[in-house]
Design a protein around this motif. Structure first.
Motif, PDB file in Angstrom:
ATOM      1  N   HIS A 206      68.279  63.259  58.687  1.00  0.00           N
ATOM      2  CA  HIS A 206      67.179  63.079  59.637  1.00  0.00           C
ATOM      3  C   HIS A 206      65.853  63.477  58.993  1.00  0.00           C
ATOM      4  CE1 HIS A 206      64.776  63.159  63.267  1.00  0.00           C
ATOM      5  NE2 HIS A 206      64.440  64.412  62.986  1.00  0.00           N
ATOM      6  N   GLY A 207      65.822  64.644  58.348  1.00  0.00           N
ATOM      7  CA  GLY A 207      64.586  65.091  57.705  1.00  0.00           C
ATOM      8  C   GLY A 207      64.134  64.143  56.612  1.00  0.00           C
ATOM      9  N   LEU A 208      65.086  63.620  55.856  1.00  0.00           N
ATOM     10  CA  LEU A 208      64.743  62.683  54.794  1.00  0.00           C
ATOM     11  C   LEU A 208      64.176  61.391  55.365  1.00  0.00           C
ATOM     12  CD1 LEU A 208      64.663  61.843  51.859  1.00  0.00           C
ATOM     13  CD2 LEU A 208      67.083  61.214  52.019  1.00  0.00           C
ATOM     14  N   SER A 209      64.746  60.901  56.471  1.00  0.00           N
ATOM     15  CA  SER A 209      64.239  59.664  57.070  1.00  0.00           C
ATOM     16  C   SER A 209      62.800  59.837  57.540  1.00  0.00           C
ATOM     17  CB  SER A 209      65.135  59.225  58.225  1.00  0.00           C
ATOM     18  OG  SER A 209      65.049  60.131  59.316  1.00  0.00           O
ATOM     19  N   VAL A 210      62.490  61.012  58.106  1.00  0.00           N
ATOM     20  CA  VAL A 210      61.122  61.290  58.557  1.00  0.00           C
ATOM     21  C   VAL A 210      60.161  61.273  57.373  1.00  0.00           C
ATOM     22  CG1 VAL A 210      59.605  63.048  59.543  1.00  0.00           C
ATOM     23  CG2 VAL A 210      61.826  62.596  60.594  1.00  0.00           C
ATOM     24  N   GLN A 211      60.540  61.943  56.288  1.00  0.00           N
ATOM     25  CA  GLN A 211      59.634  62.031  55.135  1.00  0.00           C
ATOM     26  C   GLN A 211      59.553  60.714  54.365  1.00  0.00           C
ATOM     27  OE1 GLN A 211      58.306  65.355  56.393  1.00  0.00           O
ATOM     28  NE2 GLN A 211      57.499  64.455  54.535  1.00  0.00           N
ATOM     29  N   LEU A 212      60.607  59.904  54.398  1.00  0.00           N
ATOM     30  CA  LEU A 212      60.515  58.586  53.766  1.00  0.00           C
ATOM     31  C   LEU A 212      59.563  57.676  54.531  1.00  0.00           C
ATOM     32  CD1 LEU A 212      64.192  57.831  52.665  1.00  0.00           C
ATOM     33  CD2 LEU A 212      62.212  58.231  51.187  1.00  0.00           C
ATOM     34  N   ALA A 213      59.545  57.799  55.871  1.00  0.00           N
ATOM     35  CA  ALA A 213      58.573  57.034  56.655  1.00  0.00           C
ATOM     36  C   ALA A 213      57.155  57.476  56.313  1.00  0.00           C
ATOM     37  CB  ALA A 213      58.856  57.207  58.147  1.00  0.00           C
ATOM     38  N   GLU A 214      56.962  58.793  56.145  1.00  0.00           N
ATOM     39  CA  GLU A 214      55.647  59.302  55.742  1.00  0.00           C
ATOM     40  C   GLU A 214      55.272  58.770  54.357  1.00  0.00           C
ATOM     41  OE1 GLU A 214      53.470  61.053  57.326  1.00  0.00           O
ATOM     42  OE2 GLU A 214      54.549  61.833  59.061  1.00  0.00           O
ATOM     43  N   ALA A 215      56.239  58.742  53.436  1.00  0.00           N
ATOM     44  CA  ALA A 215      55.973  58.249  52.089  1.00  0.00           C
ATOM     45  C   ALA A 215      55.596  56.770  52.121  1.00  0.00           C
ATOM     46  CB  ALA A 215      57.210  58.457  51.207  1.00  0.00           C
ATOM     47  N   LEU A 216      56.290  55.999  52.949  1.00  0.00           N
ATOM     48  CA  LEU A 216      55.974  54.576  53.077  1.00  0.00           C
ATOM     49  C   LEU A 216      54.566  54.381  53.620  1.00  0.00           C
ATOM     50  CD1 LEU A 216      56.798  51.611  52.975  1.00  0.00           C
ATOM     51  CD2 LEU A 216      57.928  51.913  55.197  1.00  0.00           C
ATOM     52  N   ALA A 217      54.182  55.202  54.602  1.00  0.00           N
ATOM     53  CA  ALA A 217      52.829  55.105  55.168  1.00  0.00           C
ATOM     54  C   ALA A 217      51.781  55.434  54.109  1.00  0.00           C
ATOM     55  CB  ALA A 217      52.700  56.035  56.366  1.00  0.00           C
ATOM     56  N   GLU A 218      52.013  56.483  53.320  1.00  0.00           N
ATOM     57  CA  GLU A 218      51.056  56.862  52.267  1.00  0.00           C
ATOM     58  C   GLU A 218      50.953  55.767  51.206  1.00  0.00           C
ATOM     59  OE1 GLU A 218      49.027  59.286  52.078  1.00  0.00           O
ATOM     60  OE2 GLU A 218      49.679  60.603  53.683  1.00  0.00           O
ATOM     61  N   TYR A 219      52.108  55.222  50.845  1.00  0.00           N
ATOM     62  CA  TYR A 219      52.125  54.165  49.817  1.00  0.00           C
ATOM     63  C   TYR A 219      51.353  52.938  50.286  1.00  0.00           C
ATOM     64  CZ  TYR A 219      54.112  49.980  47.597  1.00  0.00           C
ATOM     65  OH  TYR A 219      54.276  48.758  46.997  1.00  0.00           O
ATOM     66  N   TRP A 220      51.580  52.513  51.546  1.00  0.00           N
ATOM     67  CA  TRP A 220      50.897  51.314  52.019  1.00  0.00           C
ATOM     68  C   TRP A 220      49.408  51.571  52.254  1.00  0.00           C
ATOM     69  CZ3 TRP A 220      53.417  47.022  51.250  1.00  0.00           C
ATOM     70  CH2 TRP A 220      52.787  45.833  51.624  1.00  0.00           C
ATOM     71  N   HIS A 221      49.082  52.783  52.688  1.00  0.00           N
ATOM     72  CA  HIS A 221      47.675  53.133  52.832  1.00  0.00           C
ATOM     73  C   HIS A 221      46.958  53.016  51.496  1.00  0.00           C
ATOM     74  CE1 HIS A 221      44.442  56.366  53.812  1.00  0.00           C
ATOM     75  NE2 HIS A 221      44.016  55.178  54.170  1.00  0.00           N
ATOM     76  N   ALA A 222      47.601  53.472  50.420  1.00  0.00           N
ATOM     77  CA  ALA A 222      46.997  53.373  49.100  1.00  0.00           C
ATOM     78  C   ALA A 222      46.804  51.914  48.706  1.00  0.00           C
ATOM     79  CB  ALA A 222      47.873  54.099  48.077  1.00  0.00           C
ATOM     80  N   ARG A 223      47.756  51.060  49.051  1.00  0.00           N
ATOM     81  CA  ARG A 223      47.608  49.641  48.750  1.00  0.00           C
ATOM     82  C   ARG A 223      46.448  49.025  49.517  1.00  0.00           C
ATOM     83  NH1 ARG A 223      52.777  45.899  47.814  1.00  0.00           N
ATOM     84  NH2 ARG A 223      51.009  44.484  48.059  1.00  0.00           N
ATOM     85  N   VAL A 224      46.340  49.388  50.783  1.00  0.00           N
ATOM     86  CA  VAL A 224      45.241  48.860  51.595  1.00  0.00           C
ATOM     87  C   VAL A 224      43.892  49.311  51.013  1.00  0.00           C
ATOM     88  CG1 VAL A 224      44.107  49.056  53.845  1.00  0.00           C
ATOM     89  CG2 VAL A 224      46.562  48.623  53.724  1.00  0.00           C
ATOM     90  N   ARG A 225      43.802  50.581  50.622  1.00  0.00           N
ATOM     91  CA  ARG A 225      42.550  51.084  50.053  1.00  0.00           C
ATOM     92  C   ARG A 225      42.222  50.373  48.739  1.00  0.00           C
ATOM     93  NH1 ARG A 225      40.551  56.054  51.712  1.00  0.00           N
ATOM     94  NH2 ARG A 225      39.925  56.554  49.594  1.00  0.00           N
TER      95      ARG A 225
END
Length: 225
Positions: A206-225
């Motif tokens: 469960h904890g890993l799934s939460v942090q992987l979603a956070e990692a995906l958000a950070e990764y895509w935010h960087a792409r958008v920027r």
């Protein structure tokens, strides 16, 4: 039984706690009228690659795994901490001996069992600011929705809305928005672990799934920027 007090008996005086008085901070006067920070309003408005939304599915784990916040996972989600007494392994030693090996094992399992369905919905929308509100506009220029953000009470009195063109400028700005998911399969696997009383595995996945979603958000935010 209940002990009854002796008539006329007095309780001893409570000792007064000696609390060091904090230095008085002069209160900043509240400004009269509308407030805006000193954020510049003359930066060029970016041109988005498209307007509206797009959906991206099947994002490979290797694309966003490096954005995983290990400390947030190990400390916050998995509760990996060194003993307070100072005896035993340090936090960094626990990371090397327990954290990273278990993380590698989970990532391998997620890959081999195909438990991740990473996807993103993102897009760009016209907008402008009205005070503390960010107003998202439709194609016809009418208000679609608005987000109200808090303003700092001190200092520069920043507010997120200040970083977009104000309505009175007559210019339309652009805002990028995104929603990410790692899919439902990992949630189903987590629920099965819970039902099987495999609580450590349940908490870790469960904890890993939460942090992987956070990692995906950070990764895509960087792409958008």
């Amino acid at each position: 039984g209940v002990k009854r007090g002796v008539p006329g008996a007095k309780l001893p005086e409570l000792k007064q706690r000696r609390v060091k008085a904090a230095a008085a901070q002069p209160a900043e006067p509240e400004p009269a009228g509308p407030v805006r920070s000193d954020v510049a309003t003359d930066h060029p408005v970016p041109t988005p690659p498209f307007w509206g939304t797009r959906v991206v599915k099947g994002i490979p784990l290797q694309e966003y795994a490096s954005w995983l916040d290990e400390d947030a996972l190990f400390k916050g989600q998995w509760g990996l901490k060194a003993p307070r007494t100072g005896d035993g392994p340090s936090y960094r030693e626990l990371v090397e001996a327990e954290g990273r090996p278990r993380l590698r094992g989970w990532l391998e399992r997620l890959h081999t069992e195909n438990l991740l369905e990473a996807a993103v919905v993102y897009g760009y929308f016209p907008c402008h600011a009205e005070g503390e509100d960010l107003v998202v506009l439709g194609e016809d220029g009418a208000e679609r929705c608005r987000f109200t953000f808090p303003r700092q009470r001190r200092g520069r009195r920043l507010c997120l809305a200040d970083f977009f063109r104000p309505k009175e400028s007559g210019q339309t700005d652009v805002v990028g928005l995104q929603v990410v998911t790692v899919g439902s399969r990992i949630g189903q696997a987590t629920a099965e672990l819970f039902a099987a009383n495999a609580y450590r595995d349940y908490l870790e996945l469960h904890g890993l799934s939460v942090q992987l979603a956070e990692a995906l958000a950070e990764y895509w935010h960087a792409r958008v920027r």
